[in-house]
Design a protein around this motif. Structure first.
Motif, PDB file in Angstrom:
ATOM      1  N   LEU A 142      27.924  35.421  14.039  1.00 21.13           N
ATOM      2  CA  LEU A 142      28.409  33.921  14.136  1.00 21.13           C
ATOM      3  C   LEU A 142      28.853  33.703  12.696  1.00 21.13           C
ATOM      4  O   LEU A 142      28.133  33.605  11.817  1.00 21.13           O
ATOM      5  CB  LEU A 142      27.082  32.862  14.245  1.00 21.13           C
ATOM      6  CG  LEU A 142      26.305  32.997  15.718  1.00 21.13           C
ATOM      7  CD1 LEU A 142      24.928  32.203  15.499  1.00 21.13           C
ATOM      8  CD2 LEU A 142      27.084  32.622  16.467  1.00 21.13           C
ATOM      9  N   LYS A 143      29.938  33.134  12.651  1.00 22.59           N
ATOM     10  CA  LYS A 143      30.778  32.540  11.421  1.00 22.59           C
ATOM     11  C   LYS A 143      30.742  31.226  11.314  1.00 22.59           C
ATOM     12  O   LYS A 143      30.522  30.500  12.402  1.00 22.59           O
ATOM     13  CB  LYS A 143      32.221  32.993  11.736  1.00 22.59           C
ATOM     14  CG  LYS A 143      32.520  34.389  11.397  1.00 22.59           C
ATOM     15  CD  LYS A 143      33.999  34.866  11.377  1.00 22.59           C
ATOM     16  CE  LYS A 143      34.275  36.240  11.114  1.00 22.59           C
ATOM     17  NZ  LYS A 143      35.186  36.939  11.687  1.00 22.59           N
ATOM     18  N   GLY A 144      30.646  30.786  10.099  1.00 21.95           N
ATOM     19  CA  GLY A 144      30.398  29.295   9.793  1.00 21.95           C
ATOM     20  C   GLY A 144      28.891  28.930   9.981  1.00 21.95           C
ATOM     21  O   GLY A 144      28.520  27.749   9.698  1.00 21.95           O
ATOM     22  N   VAL A 145      27.851  29.748  10.028  1.00 23.26           N
ATOM     23  CA  VAL A 145      26.729  29.488  10.275  1.00 23.26           C
ATOM     24  C   VAL A 145      25.816  30.407   9.001  1.00 23.26           C
ATOM     25  O   VAL A 145      26.178  31.408   8.939  1.00 23.26           O
ATOM     26  CB  VAL A 145      26.112  29.797  11.754  1.00 23.26           C
ATOM     27  CG1 VAL A 145      24.666  29.401  11.727  1.00 23.26           C
ATOM     28  CG2 VAL A 145      26.662  29.025  12.601  1.00 23.26           C
ATOM     29  N   ALA A 146      25.098  29.518   8.541  1.00 26.12           N
ATOM     30  CA  ALA A 146      23.999  30.077   7.553  1.00 26.12           C
ATOM     31  C   ALA A 146      22.625  30.145   7.819  1.00 26.12           C
ATOM     32  O   ALA A 146      22.229  29.120   8.425  1.00 26.12           O
ATOM     33  CB  ALA A 146      24.256  29.840   5.967  1.00 26.12           C
ATOM     34  N   ALA A 147      21.904  31.046   7.159  1.00 30.20           N
ATOM     35  CA  ALA A 147      20.446  30.737   7.621  1.00 30.20           C
ATOM     36  C   ALA A 147      19.741  30.707   5.876  1.00 30.20           C
ATOM     37  O   ALA A 147      20.373  31.024   5.070  1.00 30.20           O
ATOM     38  CB  ALA A 147      19.750  32.067   8.082  1.00 30.20           C
TER      39      ALA A 147
END
Lengths: 275, 275
Positions: A142-147
């Motif tokens: 998943l690009k554009g997504v962070a945890a």
């Protein structure tokens, strides 16, 4: 046979770190997506022992977990204090400017609110677990997504840390308890902390009297938490942690409280992990 | 000029019901999607007064709201106890069998967990507000989706109630406080309740001593809540509510506590709404 340890969240979560540190390596991890599920697995004997976060040095008590321990008569056999550092992580090569959405546990997002104020383009979304989001980003590329999760999670799921230790208040500790359905018997000489639960009469000075007895018996109060008694609005049960140097002092306190309070329960007698 | 009252949630929410009941009709409602936003609007003078849920008779204290009141030095000028009844609602003509997803506030979903166990086909999804979901279902003509909210919300948004009073524990009350940035001065004869905040020395018996003083001054303790002191792990501040029959007794207690405890703050002196 390996001991089965229920944790909230998946491998890489803070509960997992506690399990690995508290027990030796000869354990099998039972990943639970809620504390309800964790307690369920424990009482149906799918697991031998469970790890539960109980309070955080910033956010305070996790009240539903106090309620679960009480409701299902769990025994606290030990405790562990973990330093909580939150890190922002994403697929390798991503920068903060690329990130549009950040998923994490509500508590983690709350603790990092100030950090994200500087990035108004990022949408914060509440999720079940810190590590699970890291896993999802990795698996689905998943690009554009962070945890927001632990360093251990970044390692396990091959994510890159974009920002370290992003929680507003740097001193951030969570107290975890280790719970079982049955009490495990420690040597008296090893026991120097206990968790109690009781109800007092609704009259002026009744709580003060109980605390006086504890003080007279040389118990140090490290925590007091009140929780509503279910089905009886605005009546409270008190959850108290005490530390002591001699088990005989604690025995004296127990025998007085037994007569003095209502619905007295020892939630656990264990070793103080905070020195 | 109409008084502007900030509430958590939108019209039809439980906060809205409290605003309508506590004040006369000459108010303007400021809908806030979080308690942070509500406090922000209050301190930037976008509103005159705010309503905040502080504790529930089943789930206990709403700890972040205690922290907000403390951090922003808000004054509690009154309180209100509301009977909370949750209802399942959807577009007219829908039945429970049609419903695939139910959205509501996490606290509402938690309180109705037992009800939904009988409908395993329904997915429970946490949302910001009880009434907002009802609004969304209505505006977007969403089929297969239900909200858990108040009867007022069903009326405002023309939804049909599929099941009434679905919370597990029927006696379910929430205590709301009415807060301002400045204290409002009541007649002493009207004041019979107060909220205090203090820190005690970390030594054996220190909390017991404070409670003894309160009891000696004829204060009845209705609630005690501990909250971590930010930046100082495992030190607690105590939040205490007391009721009393004579203001002079309370004045005496205040003057002793002033000398006895640290970081003493009166969060509010107001009229007890629970008789």
């Amino acid at each position: 046979m390996k001991k089965i340890v229920s944790i909230q969240g998946i491998k890489g979560s803070f509960h997992h770190i506690v399990a690995k540190t508290y027990f030796d390596d000869n354990i099998e991890i039972d990943e639970c997506m809620s504390f309800d599920k964790l307690v369920d697995n424990l009482i149906t004997k799918k697991s031998d022992v469970a790890i539960m976060a109980l309070e955080n040095s910033i956010a305070g008590s996790i009240l539903p977990n106090y309620a679960l321990i009480d409701k299902f008569n769990l025994h606290i056999i030990g405790e562990y204090y973990l330093d909580i550092q939150h890190n922002l992580m994403a697929l390798p090569g991503q920068t903060i400017a690329d990130i549009e959405e950040v998923y994490s546990h509500p508590m983690a997002l709350l603790q990092c609110k100030a950090f994200f104020k500087a990035y108004p383009h990022i949408k914060l979304i509440e999720d079940k677990d810190t590590a699970e989001t890291a896993d999802r980003i990795s698996k689905n590329n998943l690009k554009g997504v962070a945890a927001v999760a632990s360093k251990v999670a970044a390692e396990i799921f091959n994510l890159e840390i974009l920002a370290e230790s992003i929680q507003t208040i740097k001193e951030n500790e969570t107290r975890f308890v280790i719970v079982k359905t049955k009490n495990s018997v420690l040597e008296e000489s090893e026991i120097n902390k206990a968790s109690l639960r009781f109800v007092v009469e609704h009259k002026r000075g009744s709580l003060a009297s109980v605390l006086n007895v504890l003080s007279d018996c040389r118990m140090s109060l490290t925590k007091i938490q009140s929780l509503p008694k279910i089905e009886t609005p605005w009546k409270y049960a008190f959850f108290v942690d005490v530390t002591f140097s001699k088990y005989s002092h604690f025995e004296k306190a127990k025998s007085i409280l037994n007569i003095m309070v209502k619905e007295f329960k020892i939630l656990g007698e264990y070793k103080n992990a905070k020195l």
